[in-house]
Every structure is written in structure tokens, then in C-alpha cells.
Design a protein around this motif. Structure first.
Motif, mmCIF file in Angstrom:
data_model
loop_
_atom_site.group_PDB
_atom_site.id
_atom_site.type_symbol
_atom_site.label_atom_id
_atom_site.label_comp_id
_atom_site.label_asym_id
_atom_site.label_seq_id
_atom_site.Cartn_x
_atom_site.Cartn_y
_atom_site.Cartn_z
ATOM 1 N N LEU A 4 105.547 57.994 41.746
ATOM 2 C CA LEU A 4 106.585 58.245 42.739
ATOM 3 C C LEU A 4 106.477 59.711 43.132
ATOM 4 N N ALA A 5 106.235 59.974 44.418
ATOM 5 C CA ALA A 5 106.035 61.346 44.894
ATOM 6 C C ALA A 5 106.986 61.650 46.039
ATOM 7 N N PHE A 6 107.516 62.877 46.048
ATOM 8 C CA PHE A 6 108.393 63.260 47.154
ATOM 9 C C PHE A 6 108.391 64.774 47.367
ATOM 10 N N ASP A 7 108.656 65.135 48.630
ATOM 11 C CA ASP A 7 108.625 66.530 49.066
ATOM 12 C C ASP A 7 109.760 66.748 50.054
ATOM 13 N N ALA A 75 114.710 68.556 45.579
ATOM 14 C CA ALA A 75 113.607 67.742 45.061
ATOM 15 C C ALA A 75 113.370 67.988 43.578
ATOM 16 N N VAL A 76 113.362 69.242 43.176
ATOM 17 C CA VAL A 76 113.112 69.569 41.768
ATOM 18 C C VAL A 76 114.228 69.019 40.877
ATOM 19 N N THR A 77 115.476 69.129 41.327
ATOM 20 C CA THR A 77 116.601 68.615 40.543
ATOM 21 C C THR A 77 116.509 67.099 40.368
ATOM 22 N N VAL A 78 116.215 66.398 41.443
ATOM 23 C CA VAL A 78 116.080 64.936 41.363
ATOM 24 C C VAL A 78 114.904 64.564 40.452
ATOM 25 N N ALA A 79 113.785 65.256 40.606
ATOM 26 C CA ALA A 79 112.600 64.958 39.792
ATOM 27 C C ALA A 79 112.881 65.191 38.311
ATOM 28 N N LYS A 80 113.530 66.300 37.989
ATOM 29 C CA LYS A 80 113.856 66.601 36.588
ATOM 30 C C LYS A 80 114.804 65.562 36.011
ATOM 31 N N THR A 81 115.800 65.188 36.791
ATOM 32 C CA THR A 81 116.791 64.228 36.316
ATOM 33 C C THR A 81 116.142 62.877 36.024
ATOM 34 N N LEU A 82 115.296 62.418 36.944
ATOM 35 C CA LEU A 82 114.609 61.144 36.736
ATOM 36 C C LEU A 82 113.670 61.215 35.529
ATOM 37 N N PHE A 84 113.742 63.217 32.941
ATOM 38 C CA PHE A 84 114.443 63.390 31.660
ATOM 39 C C PHE A 84 115.151 62.109 31.233
ATOM 40 N N THR A 85 115.899 61.525 32.164
ATOM 41 C CA THR A 85 116.704 60.355 31.798
ATOM 42 C C THR A 85 115.856 59.121 31.546
ATOM 43 N N LEU A 86 114.739 58.993 32.269
ATOM 44 C CA LEU A 86 113.887 57.818 32.128
ATOM 45 C C LEU A 86 112.683 58.051 31.227
ATOM 46 N N LYS A 87 112.577 59.307 30.737
ATOM 47 C CA LYS A 87 111.453 59.679 29.867
ATOM 48 C C LYS A 87 110.106 59.401 30.544
ATOM 49 N N LYS A 88 109.995 59.903 31.772
ATOM 50 C CA LYS A 88 108.767 59.765 32.549
ATOM 51 C C LYS A 88 108.035 61.101 32.619
ATOM 52 N N ASN A 89 106.718 61.046 32.769
ATOM 53 C CA ASN A 89 105.939 62.270 32.966
ATOM 54 C C ASN A 89 106.252 62.879 34.325
ATOM 55 N N LEU A 90 106.219 64.198 34.383
ATOM 56 C CA LEU A 90 106.550 64.946 35.593
ATOM 57 C C LEU A 90 105.435 65.934 35.898
ATOM 58 N N VAL A 91 105.084 66.018 37.184
ATOM 59 C CA VAL A 91 104.080 66.988 37.636
ATOM 60 C C VAL A 91 104.623 67.710 38.868
ATOM 61 N N GLY A 92 104.491 69.023 38.878
ATOM 62 C CA GLY A 92 104.848 69.822 40.047
ATOM 63 C C GLY A 92 103.600 70.246 40.797
ATOM 64 N N VAL A 93 103.658 70.171 42.123
ATOM 65 C CA VAL A 93 102.522 70.539 42.976
ATOM 66 C C VAL A 93 103.004 71.540 44.012
ATOM 67 N N SER A 94 102.206 72.515 44.318
ATOM 68 C CA SER A 94 102.533 73.502 45.344
ATOM 69 C C SER A 94 102.773 72.831 46.696
ATOM 70 N N SER A 95 103.872 73.195 47.338
ATOM 71 C CA SER A 95 104.160 72.668 48.677
ATOM 72 C C SER A 95 103.092 73.090 49.673
ATOM 73 N N LEU A 96 102.518 74.270 49.472
ATOM 74 C CA LEU A 96 101.449 74.741 50.353
ATOM 75 C C LEU A 96 100.163 73.943 50.132
ATOM 76 N N GLU A 97 99.895 73.577 48.890
ATOM 77 C CA GLU A 97 98.705 72.772 48.610
ATOM 78 C C GLU A 97 98.821 71.396 49.257
ATOM 79 N N VAL A 98 100.040 70.845 49.281
ATOM 80 C CA VAL A 98 100.257 69.555 49.934
ATOM 81 C C VAL A 98 99.918 69.654 51.423
ATOM 82 N N LEU A 99 100.304 70.766 52.055
ATOM 83 C CA LEU A 99 99.958 70.982 53.455
ATOM 84 C C LEU A 99 98.446 71.154 53.626
#
Length: 240
Positions: A4-7, A75-82, A84-99
Motif C-alpha cells: 500500500l503506497a501513498f503520497d 501521510a507520515v502520521t497515517v503510515a505510522k499509525t497503520l 504500528f497498529t497492524l504490525k506491518k513493515n514501513l518504508v519511507g521514500v523521498s518525495s523528490l525521488e518519486v518525482l
């Protein structure tokens, strides 16, 4: 692997579910919406369209910044919450790299976010063996300094991505032969964010995962202007 990815780091909002490189569902919106209102419903929609529950996701990938302070925080708050609560792996990517991922494979790629007053958030990337490589780290800089740092590359080798009209004028003055992708044509893509996340390390401490603003927020700036020292253990929020 189901990602699940979002920006929400800029005006466009993009959400996608990707499974083993295949896009199961995606939403891209350039409408003037409040990301805090629309992000969660859009996540629910792409999960529904993918015929998955949030528990079926293996990895959460989020654009970590830079960009709009509010947008990045959402976005970061939603990602952290999901995560942490669901015990899922999390990855952060540079917004500039996405562009930059939307750029040409034979160019030196310079993704931009207009930071006003002839300044920008910028990085420099290049595709090597099909993968994006960071040549100059993301940073907050004046356009004069940024353009000066690229002189070793020929004008025809450069591609600037997400340039506003004003930044385009500044670029053309120095590199008239460069390719320029303006803001309306350089929308971030959550499926590309997901692909980038596959090669990034998983966040080891979700609690300490924070936005990458690349410059001080106004609150921090005001705090230090009052003479307070930069101490990571002291909050810049003043008690009243």
C-alpha cells in the motif's frame, strides 16, 4: 508482496495497491481537496478495488518529504499509525525521488519543489541499470546555487521535473537546451513509489519515523529566534 503506497506531499494525492509489481488499484487526484479528509477514504477505496483488506497488506510505503509541511505530516502520521497498529513493515521514500521516477532513463534528473523566493527543494538522480541512483542528496537550496552545481553536465543532458512557471524561467536562462517537465505533467505516482520502496530498508523504529522537511518549520524557526538552542531532547513548543 502486497504494498500500500501513498503520497500527499504536494497538491496531487496518489494512492495505490501493488502486488509483485502489478497495480491492483490506484487513485490519482489533482482536485483541490484536503488530504486529511480524502486520504483514508481513498485508501479504503483502493483496498476495496483490490479485493483486499488492510490486514492483507505486507508493506506500507509513504512519501516522507520534502513538500508541504501539512501534506507530509498527514501521510507520515497515517503510515505510522497503520504500521504500528497492524504490525506491518514501513518504508519511507523521498518525495523528490518519486518525482524523479517519472523522468527519462537517459537524462540527469532534477526533481524540484518550488520553495518560493527563488529557492527550491531539489535532488539530482540518474537511472543506472534500470534503477534510480541519487547523485546529489535532496536539499533546500537557492536556484542559483542549484543551477551552478549542474554545470558539469551539458544542457541537453538535463531534465528538470515538476518546475513551476517561475522556476522554468530561471532554468531556461541558464540551460536553454534542457528538458523541463512542468508541474501539471509531473504528477507523483504511488505505483512508482511502491516500486522504489521494494529496494529501501524497512523502518526499524516506527515511533521515531518522522517527516523529512529539509528545512525548519516556522514554529522551529521562531523558537530558535528567541534564543533557544537546538537540542533534540527539548520541544520547540512553548508552554504558556
Amino acid at each position: 508482496m502486497k504494498i500500500l503506497a501513498f503520497d500527499t506531499s504536494n497538491k496531487p494525492l496518489t494512492v495505490a495497491v501493488v502486488s509483485d509489481g502489478n497495480i491492483l488499484a490506484s487513485i490519482e487526484s489533482t482536485e483541490k481537496k484536503t488530504h486529511s479528509v480524502s486520504l483514508l477514504p481513498d485508501i479504503q477505496q483502493v483496498l476495496k478495488d483490490s479485493k483486499l483488506s488492510i490486514e492483507g497488506i505486507d508493506l506500507i510505503a509513504v512519501a516522507q518529504g520534502p513538500g508541504s509541511y501539512t501534506g507530509v505530516r498527514i501521510a507520515v502520521t497515517v503510515a505510522k499509525t497503520l504500521a504500528f497498529t497492524l504490525k506491518k513493515n514501513l518504508v519511507g521514500v523521498s518525495s523528490l525521488e518519486v518525482l524523479a521516477a517519472d523522468g527519462s532513463e537517459d537524462k540527469i534528473l532534477v526533481p524540484l519543489m518550488d520553495a518560493r523566493n527563488d529557492n527550491a527543494f531539489a535532488g539530482v538522480y540518474q537511472y543506472q541499470d534500470g534503477k534510480l541512483v541519487n547523485l546529489i542528496e535532496d536539499h533546500h537550496t537557492s536556484m542559483e546555487k542549484l543551477l551552478g552545481s549542474l554545470k558539469q553536465h551539458g544542457s541537453d543532458k538535463l531534465e528538470f521535473i515538476n518546475a513551476t512557471e517561475h522556476l522554468t524561467d530561471l532554468i531556461k536562462d541558464v540551460y536553454p537546451g534542457a528538458m523541463i517537465m512542468d508541474t501539471k505533467d509531473s504528477l507523483p505516482k504511488a505505483d512508482k513509489l511502491a516500486k522504489l520502496a521494494e529496494n529501501k530498508p524497512v523502518v526499524s523504529d516506527v515511533d521515531n519515523f518522522v517527516p523529512n522537511y529539509l528545512r525548519l518549520t516556522q514554529a522551529e524557526h521562531d523558537w530558535y529566534q528567541k534564543g533557544h538552542k537546538k537540542d533534540g531532547n527539548i520541544s520547540y513548543v512553548e508552554e504558556v
